[in-house]
Design an enzyme around this catalytic site. Structure first.
Site, mmCIF file in Angstrom:
data_model
loop_
_atom_site.group_PDB
_atom_site.id
_atom_site.type_symbol
_atom_site.label_atom_id
_atom_site.label_comp_id
_atom_site.label_asym_id
_atom_site.label_seq_id
_atom_site.Cartn_x
_atom_site.Cartn_y
_atom_site.Cartn_z
ATOM 1 N N LYS A 120 0.750 -1.350 0.027
ATOM 2 C CA LYS A 120 -0.367 0.299 -0.318
ATOM 3 C C LYS A 120 0.905 1.518 0.236
ATOM 4 O O LYS A 120 0.663 2.932 -0.653
ATOM 5 C CB LYS A 120 -1.131 -0.192 1.057
ATOM 6 C CG LYS A 120 -2.315 -1.040 0.753
ATOM 7 C CD LYS A 120 -2.962 -0.624 2.123
ATOM 8 C CE LYS A 120 -4.357 -1.688 1.796
ATOM 9 N NZ LYS A 120 -5.236 -1.524 2.405
ATOM 10 N N LYS A 212 -4.402 -9.580 -7.278
ATOM 11 C CA LYS A 212 -5.954 -9.928 -6.260
ATOM 12 C C LYS A 212 -6.637 -8.555 -6.834
ATOM 13 O O LYS A 212 -6.469 -7.631 -7.388
ATOM 14 C CB LYS A 212 -5.480 -9.094 -5.334
ATOM 15 C CG LYS A 212 -6.593 -9.646 -4.078
ATOM 16 C CD LYS A 212 -5.514 -9.553 -2.794
ATOM 17 C CE LYS A 212 -5.742 -8.044 -2.408
ATOM 18 N NZ LYS A 212 -5.233 -7.576 -1.599
ATOM 19 N N LYS A 215 -10.231 -2.942 -4.153
ATOM 20 C CA LYS A 215 -11.099 -1.580 -5.042
ATOM 21 C C LYS A 215 -9.939 -0.357 -5.251
ATOM 22 O O LYS A 215 -10.815 0.193 -6.185
ATOM 23 C CB LYS A 215 -11.489 -1.336 -3.551
ATOM 24 C CG LYS A 215 -12.232 -2.271 -2.266
ATOM 25 C CD LYS A 215 -12.228 -1.912 -1.343
ATOM 26 C CE LYS A 215 -12.936 -2.464 -0.493
ATOM 27 N NZ LYS A 215 -13.246 -2.471 1.012
#
Ligand code: TYM
Length: 349
Positions: A120, A212, A215
């Site tokens: 992230k 994956k 969002k």
């Protein structure tokens, strides 16, 4: 040993979902479907983790909308807010309090190993928030504040669950004598078990079977959102990446074919069956045929959830009532645990 420790605690399920943008099929199959099933056998606490969401900046009005949307998805999927606890995290201040104690238990070395932080934060790590770094410690607080024994999550949360167990273990070791002295022993916290099972613990992107479904993927074609209508869903599945071979008849034949494996896994999870059973039916079929069946199945299973979410979106007062009542009941569990933690640590109160 784990079994002994688990046995001294009443079973309780806890899990959380971040209110950050659209919920997708990965969230649904990897987590929410399991939340619904577990309420038949366990008392459950399901949390919309708004404090986790702001580890990356969120527009305030959008955040409020997303909190209501995730709540609506929980309810639309079948979670009963009367028998189970559904609330948003920031309403129960003990989450933040316990997270601070855990920030002082967790070691920098442990945090530095968290792969999700690395993903992230990306290359610009210096610019990531301190909250994003401490995120897994808040997650441990979410779970242990309720002394939860079972945590249904997707595969991507496995490492955070391991960290939660490490924190629980270290808290119990560091304060062993004090815990015994105050009569809270033999263990203060359980070592929660992750529940990561079934054919869809890691739903992959429709555009790239090695990534994956998420969002944050810039391409909306990479994911199926719970709110997608039939046409959008059909279009996304039609465009989903595949390979030129027909489907194999055995699960072994899926190895090295990530896109095929993903679509078969999605089908199996939606149908409530196994990949082997799906291949038993579709082995030898072309993707065009399989994708058409998958679209019908997805519309059948997700359509009612999306429709109910829309209906609930029109009634924010009802959603807000559910969250307020859930928070009240969450506090009844959280407050005595946090008070006991303060006594263990040695705070005067
Ligand atoms: P979040 O909000 O990213 O995702 C919510 C749940 O969906 C699962 N999930 C997936 N499962 C399968 N395939 C995918 N592609 C996929 N993408 C997401 C996640 O594993 C998760 O179960 N840190 C958590 C939220 C959290 C939490 C907690 C969870 C905060 N506190 C305490 C459990 C217990 C998160 O970011 O999930």
């Amino acid at each position: 040993m784990t079994d002994d420790i688990a046995a001294t605690f009443e079973p309780r399920v806890f899990s959380g979902v971040q209110p950050t943008g659209n919920l997708h099929l990965g969230n649904y199959l990897g987590a929410i479907v399991k939340f619904v099933a577990l309420q038949e056998t366990h008392p459950c606490v399901y949390c919309v983790v708004d404090m986790h969401a702001i580890t990356v900046f969120q527009d305030p009005a959008e955040l409020q909308k997303s909190i209501r949307e995730v709540t609506a998805a929980f309810l639309a999927a079948g979670i009963d807010p009367k028998t189970q606890i559904v609330f948003n995290q920031s309403r129960v201040h003990q989450h933040a309090e316990l997270a601070w104690v855990f920030n002082c238990i967790a070691r920098l070395g442990w945090m530095n190993r968290m792969t999700q932080f690395k993903e992230k934060a990306g290359k610009d790590r210096e610019n990531a928030s301190l909250g994003l770094y401490a995120y897994p410690s808040l997650m441990a607080a979410d779970i242990l504040l309720y002394k939860a024994t079972h945590v249904p999550v997707g595969e991507d949360q496995k490492q955070h669950l391991e960290l939660t167990r490490d924190i629980a273990q270290k808290f119990d070791n560091d304060y062993r004598d004090r815990i015994a002295e105050l009569g809270f022993g033999p263990r203060f916290f359980p070592l929660p078990e992750p529940i990561i099972q079934g054919p869809a613990t890691r739903v992959m992107s429709l555009r790239d079977g090695t990534k994956k479904m998420s969002k944050s993927d810039p391409s909306d074609l990479s994911r199926i959102n719970l709110a997608d209508d039939r046409d959008t869903l059909a279009q996304k599945l039609r465009k989903a990446k595949t390979d030129p071979e027909p489907l194999p008849s055995e699960v072994e034949g899926l190895s090295g074919r990530p896109e095929a494996e993903n679509l078969v896994g999605i089908y199996a999870a939606l149908a409530g069956t196994s990949a082997a059973a799906v291949l038993g039916e579709y082995g030898g079929s072309q993707f065009s045929t399989f994708k058409a069946s998958l679209t019908d199945l997805a519309v059948e299973k997700l359509g009612p959830v999306g429709a109910e979410m829309k209906r609930l979106a029109a009634d924010p007062a009802y959603i807000d009532g559910v969250l307020a009542s859930g928070a009240e009941r969450a506090r009844v569990i959280a407050e005595p645990v946090m008070t006991a933690v303060k006594d263990v640590v040695g705070f005067l109160r």
